[in-house]
Design a protein around this motif. Structure first.
Motif, mmCIF file in Angstrom:
data_model
loop_
_atom_site.group_PDB
_atom_site.id
_atom_site.type_symbol
_atom_site.label_atom_id
_atom_site.label_comp_id
_atom_site.label_asym_id
_atom_site.label_seq_id
_atom_site.Cartn_x
_atom_site.Cartn_y
_atom_site.Cartn_z
ATOM 1 N N ALA A 107 0.834 -1.211 0.000
ATOM 2 C CA ALA A 107 0.000 0.000 0.000
ATOM 3 C C ALA A 107 0.867 1.259 0.000
ATOM 4 N N VAL A 108 1.936 1.266 0.798
ATOM 5 C CA VAL A 108 2.821 2.435 0.826
ATOM 6 C C VAL A 108 3.503 2.628 -0.521
ATOM 7 N N ARG A 109 3.966 1.541 -1.110
ATOM 8 C CA ARG A 109 4.627 1.650 -2.408
ATOM 9 C C ARG A 109 3.661 2.188 -3.466
ATOM 10 N N GLY A 110 2.418 1.703 -3.445
ATOM 11 C CA GLY A 110 1.439 2.212 -4.406
ATOM 12 C C GLY A 110 1.127 3.675 -4.178
ATOM 13 N N SER A 111 1.056 4.103 -2.902
ATOM 14 C CA SER A 111 0.796 5.506 -2.609
ATOM 15 C C SER A 111 1.923 6.400 -3.112
ATOM 16 N N ARG A 116 3.897 10.345 -7.004
ATOM 17 C CA ARG A 116 4.922 10.759 -7.968
ATOM 18 C C ARG A 116 4.298 11.031 -9.337
ATOM 19 N N ALA A 117 3.375 10.176 -9.746
ATOM 20 C CA ALA A 117 2.707 10.389 -11.032
ATOM 21 C C ALA A 117 1.900 11.689 -11.023
ATOM 22 N N TRP A 128 8.195 23.526 -10.023
ATOM 23 C CA TRP A 128 8.738 23.057 -8.757
ATOM 24 C C TRP A 128 7.985 21.853 -8.209
ATOM 25 N N ALA A 129 6.893 21.477 -8.813
ATOM 26 C CA ALA A 129 6.165 20.286 -8.368
ATOM 27 C C ALA A 129 6.806 18.998 -8.855
ATOM 28 N N ASP A 130 7.713 19.097 -9.842
ATOM 29 C CA ASP A 130 8.389 17.916 -10.379
ATOM 30 C C ASP A 130 9.303 17.325 -9.308
ATOM 31 N N PRO A 131 9.121 16.044 -8.931
ATOM 32 C CA PRO A 131 9.979 15.453 -7.892
ATOM 33 C C PRO A 131 11.432 15.301 -8.300
#
Length: 297
Positions: A107-111, A116-117, A128-131
């Motif tokens: 669940a954490v990995r999916g979140s 990120r998407a 600036w929103a680009d990780p």
């Protein structure tokens, strides 16, 4: 005729020991069987009670009970039983299982992946929103970064709920974009204090972009409503200013009194003759300060 009937009655009462004439009846002188109404009622009643007991046994029996149900009821029972069977059986059938831990990791990995998407899509509007973009504070010189951190620490005392790190990053973003430091500080202050979901100063009600806001203050005055559809009307005041508020009858919120310190959440902004006021609707709520109206929280 009478002698024959008497003989017949006598014969009918005999031979009952071996079951040959057990059910033989009693006949009158005209040859008709004499029926004992009391005994007949007792036999009927006994049969009725026995049938009722048997019916209850049959109804309580699992398979027989299902025969009297509709198809929808049977399907609902079968679905519930299947659910219970599935809940009782663990996936890996182990007494000590790490299934919960594995589920949390997935669940954490999916979140993280979804977040990120989302940030990647938002980068088309805000760079600036680009990780993958480098932190703007790393692009500042040592002196510029020190000045940004000092201003961020000062703003953190005026913007409760915002961390110094978040404020300094936002100020650094504006500085890297070419804005002067003081202009960047003022812009960040105005942006953060009117952020949706936060308590907005009353003087800043006209600057908020959203239709619904949160405000806090003291009820300084109440007066009689002119309409039955209005529950209360008065003034609320904080350190920055004051404004009029209207509580509609259908809002279903507790009554307020003069001197109450309250937080009004999800109140609608209204404009009348160039002045901004607020109204409490069915979406609004009231929180009283600690120690006041504790039963209405």
């Amino acid at each position: 005729m009478a002698s024959k009937n008497a003989i017949g009655n006598e014969v009918a009462g005999q031979r009952g020991e071996h079951g040959q004439f057990e059910n033989a009846g009693v006949f009158d002188e005209d040859g008709f069987e004499v029926v004992d109404e009391v005994a007949e009622r007792e036999r009927n009643l006994r049969a009725t009670v026995e049938m009722e007991i048997r019916a209850r046994i049959d109804t309580d029996h699992y398979e027989t009970r299902r025969r009297g149900l509709t198809l929808e009821q049977e399907e609902r029972i079968e679905a519930r039983e299947w659910e219970l069977r599935q809940t009782r059986v663990r996936f890996d059938r182990q007494q000590e299982s790490d299934r919960e831990a594995r589920t949390r990791r997935v669940a954490v990995r999916g979140s993280v992946e979804r977040r990120r998407a989302f940030c990647k899509r938002a980068a088309s509007v805000d760079l600036w929103a680009d990780p993958d973009v480098v932190d703007p504070r790393e692009q500042l010189s040592r002196d510029e970064l020190g000045a940004v951190n000092r201003e961020a620490a000062r703003l953190a005392g005026k913007l409760p709920g915002w961390s110094q790190a978040a404020i300094s990053r936002r100020v650094a973003e504006r500085v890297v974009d070419g804005c002067e430091l003081m202009s960047a500080v003022i812009g960040v202050f105005e942006e953060f204090r009117t952020d949706p979901g936060r308590v907005v100063p009353i003087e800043a009600l006209g600057e908020v972009q959203s239709h619904e806001v949160n405000i806090s203050g003291t009820i300084t005055q109440l007066w009689e409503p002119r309409s039955r559809a209005i529950q209360q009307v008065g003034l609320i005041e904080d350190e920055s200013g004051r404004t009029k508020f209207t509580v509609w009858e259908k809002s279903n919120v507790p009554m307020m009194a003069e001197g109450d310190q309250v937080v009004l959440r999800n109140v609608a902004r209204n404009w009348y003759q160039g002045r901004c006021s607020v109204a409490l609707t069915g979406w609004s709520s009231i929180s009283f300060s600690e120690g006041e109206r504790w039963w209405s929280k």
